[in-house]
Design a protein around this motif. Sequence first.
Motif, mmCIF file in Angstrom:
data_model
loop_
_atom_site.group_PDB
_atom_site.id
_atom_site.type_symbol
_atom_site.label_atom_id
_atom_site.label_comp_id
_atom_site.label_asym_id
_atom_site.label_seq_id
_atom_site.Cartn_x
_atom_site.Cartn_y
_atom_site.Cartn_z
ATOM 1 N N LEU A 135 -44.429 12.301 -35.940
ATOM 2 C CA LEU A 135 -43.491 11.290 -35.427
ATOM 3 C C LEU A 135 -42.643 10.704 -36.552
ATOM 4 O O LEU A 135 -41.425 10.533 -36.395
ATOM 5 C CB LEU A 135 -44.252 10.186 -34.693
ATOM 6 N N GLU A 136 -43.268 10.408 -37.695
ATOM 7 C CA GLU A 136 -42.502 9.878 -38.837
ATOM 8 C C GLU A 136 -41.515 10.922 -39.351
ATOM 9 O O GLU A 136 -40.367 10.593 -39.664
ATOM 10 C CB GLU A 136 -43.444 9.442 -39.966
ATOM 11 N N GLU A 137 -41.950 12.175 -39.445
ATOM 12 C CA GLU A 137 -41.044 13.234 -39.898
ATOM 13 C C GLU A 137 -39.881 13.413 -38.918
ATOM 14 O O GLU A 137 -38.750 13.677 -39.342
ATOM 15 C CB GLU A 137 -41.804 14.549 -40.062
ATOM 16 N N GLU B 245 -33.562 10.008 -28.015
ATOM 17 C CA GLU B 245 -34.741 10.297 -28.836
ATOM 18 C C GLU B 245 -35.264 9.037 -29.522
ATOM 19 O O GLU B 245 -36.480 8.845 -29.630
ATOM 20 C CB GLU B 245 -34.432 11.386 -29.861
ATOM 21 N N LEU B 246 -34.372 8.184 -29.992
ATOM 22 C CA LEU B 246 -34.814 6.941 -30.630
ATOM 23 C C LEU B 246 -35.542 6.039 -29.639
ATOM 24 O O LEU B 246 -36.538 5.399 -29.990
ATOM 25 C CB LEU B 246 -33.635 6.210 -31.263
ATOM 26 N N LYS B 247 -35.079 6.013 -28.400
ATOM 27 C CA LYS B 247 -35.753 5.207 -27.372
ATOM 28 C C LYS B 247 -37.176 5.685 -27.135
ATOM 29 O O LYS B 247 -38.053 4.896 -26.820
ATOM 30 C CB LYS B 247 -34.975 5.241 -26.060
ATOM 31 N N LYS B 248 -37.403 6.989 -27.289
ATOM 32 C CA LYS B 248 -38.748 7.542 -27.107
ATOM 33 C C LYS B 248 -39.693 7.109 -28.220
ATOM 34 O O LYS B 248 -40.896 6.986 -28.012
ATOM 35 C CB LYS B 248 -38.701 9.069 -27.074
ATOM 36 N N PHE C 232 -50.116 2.344 -29.614
ATOM 37 C CA PHE C 232 -50.296 3.234 -28.472
ATOM 38 C C PHE C 232 -50.231 2.415 -27.198
ATOM 39 O O PHE C 232 -51.048 1.526 -26.979
ATOM 40 C CB PHE C 232 -51.640 3.958 -28.576
ATOM 41 N N LYS C 233 -49.207 2.695 -26.393
ATOM 42 C CA LYS C 233 -49.002 1.930 -25.168
ATOM 43 C C LYS C 233 -48.383 2.846 -24.118
ATOM 44 O O LYS C 233 -47.492 3.634 -24.436
ATOM 45 C CB LYS C 233 -48.072 0.734 -25.446
ATOM 46 N N ASP C 234 -48.853 2.745 -22.893
ATOM 47 C CA ASP C 234 -48.326 3.552 -21.790
ATOM 48 C C ASP C 234 -48.381 5.047 -22.099
ATOM 49 O O ASP C 234 -47.447 5.804 -21.801
ATOM 50 C CB ASP C 234 -46.900 3.130 -21.428
ATOM 51 N N GLY C 235 -49.471 5.467 -22.757
ATOM 52 C CA GLY C 235 -49.704 6.888 -22.986
ATOM 53 C C GLY C 235 -48.974 7.517 -24.151
ATOM 54 O O GLY C 235 -48.997 8.733 -24.315
ATOM 55 N N ARG C 236 -48.336 6.701 -24.990
ATOM 56 C CA ARG C 236 -47.624 7.283 -26.145
ATOM 57 C C ARG C 236 -47.595 6.315 -27.314
ATOM 58 O O ARG C 236 -47.717 5.106 -27.141
ATOM 59 C CB ARG C 236 -46.223 7.716 -25.758
ATOM 60 N N TRP C 237 -47.432 6.862 -28.520
ATOM 61 C CA TRP C 237 -47.298 6.065 -29.730
ATOM 62 C C TRP C 237 -45.834 5.703 -29.916
ATOM 63 O O TRP C 237 -44.954 6.562 -29.821
ATOM 64 C CB TRP C 237 -47.801 6.838 -30.943
ATOM 65 N N LYS C 238 -45.578 4.407 -30.191
ATOM 66 C CA LYS C 238 -44.222 3.945 -30.485
ATOM 67 C C LYS C 238 -44.252 3.073 -31.739
ATOM 68 O O LYS C 238 -45.214 2.343 -31.979
ATOM 69 C CB LYS C 238 -43.656 3.143 -29.317
ATOM 70 N N MET C 239 -43.175 3.150 -32.498
ATOM 71 C CA MET C 239 -43.055 2.352 -33.710
ATOM 72 C C MET C 239 -42.569 0.953 -33.348
ATOM 73 O O MET C 239 -41.576 0.795 -32.644
ATOM 74 C CB MET C 239 -42.079 3.012 -34.692
ATOM 75 N N TYR C 240 -43.285 -0.049 -33.870
ATOM 76 C CA TYR C 240 -42.932 -1.451 -33.626
ATOM 77 C C TYR C 240 -42.287 -2.100 -34.848
ATOM 78 O O TYR C 240 -41.511 -3.036 -34.710
ATOM 79 C CB TYR C 240 -44.180 -2.246 -33.215
#
Length: 118
Positions: A14-16, A29-32, A101-109
Amino acid sequence: MESLNSLKDHLLILEENLLKPEIRTSQIELKKLLADEFFEFGSSGSVLYKDDQLVDGIGIVKMKMSDFEIHLLSDNITLVTYRIFNELKNQYSLRSSIWKFKDGRWKMYFHQGTPTDF
């Protein structure tokens, strides 16, 4: 919960992805990848928010990542740390991100870049 090694591999991908031009310039893609509450302390000293970043994207970069590590803060929150070498600016920086990890996926906060000499 993923194993520690598979979590590390997943967050590294994800970071890459966030270094790739096709991701950095795509609002979809950024929203994901970025949480609605996302904000960043940039290595330039500026503070950026998700809404600001989605207007024009993050911008194209040529960076090499090294020393990638994860630090579990809870079952669903992980701090990621690594080094970046910006090939265009010939500059190093220390990077940190908080992923949730929220709603089944990792997101950057949150993300921070801090310039360093090496």
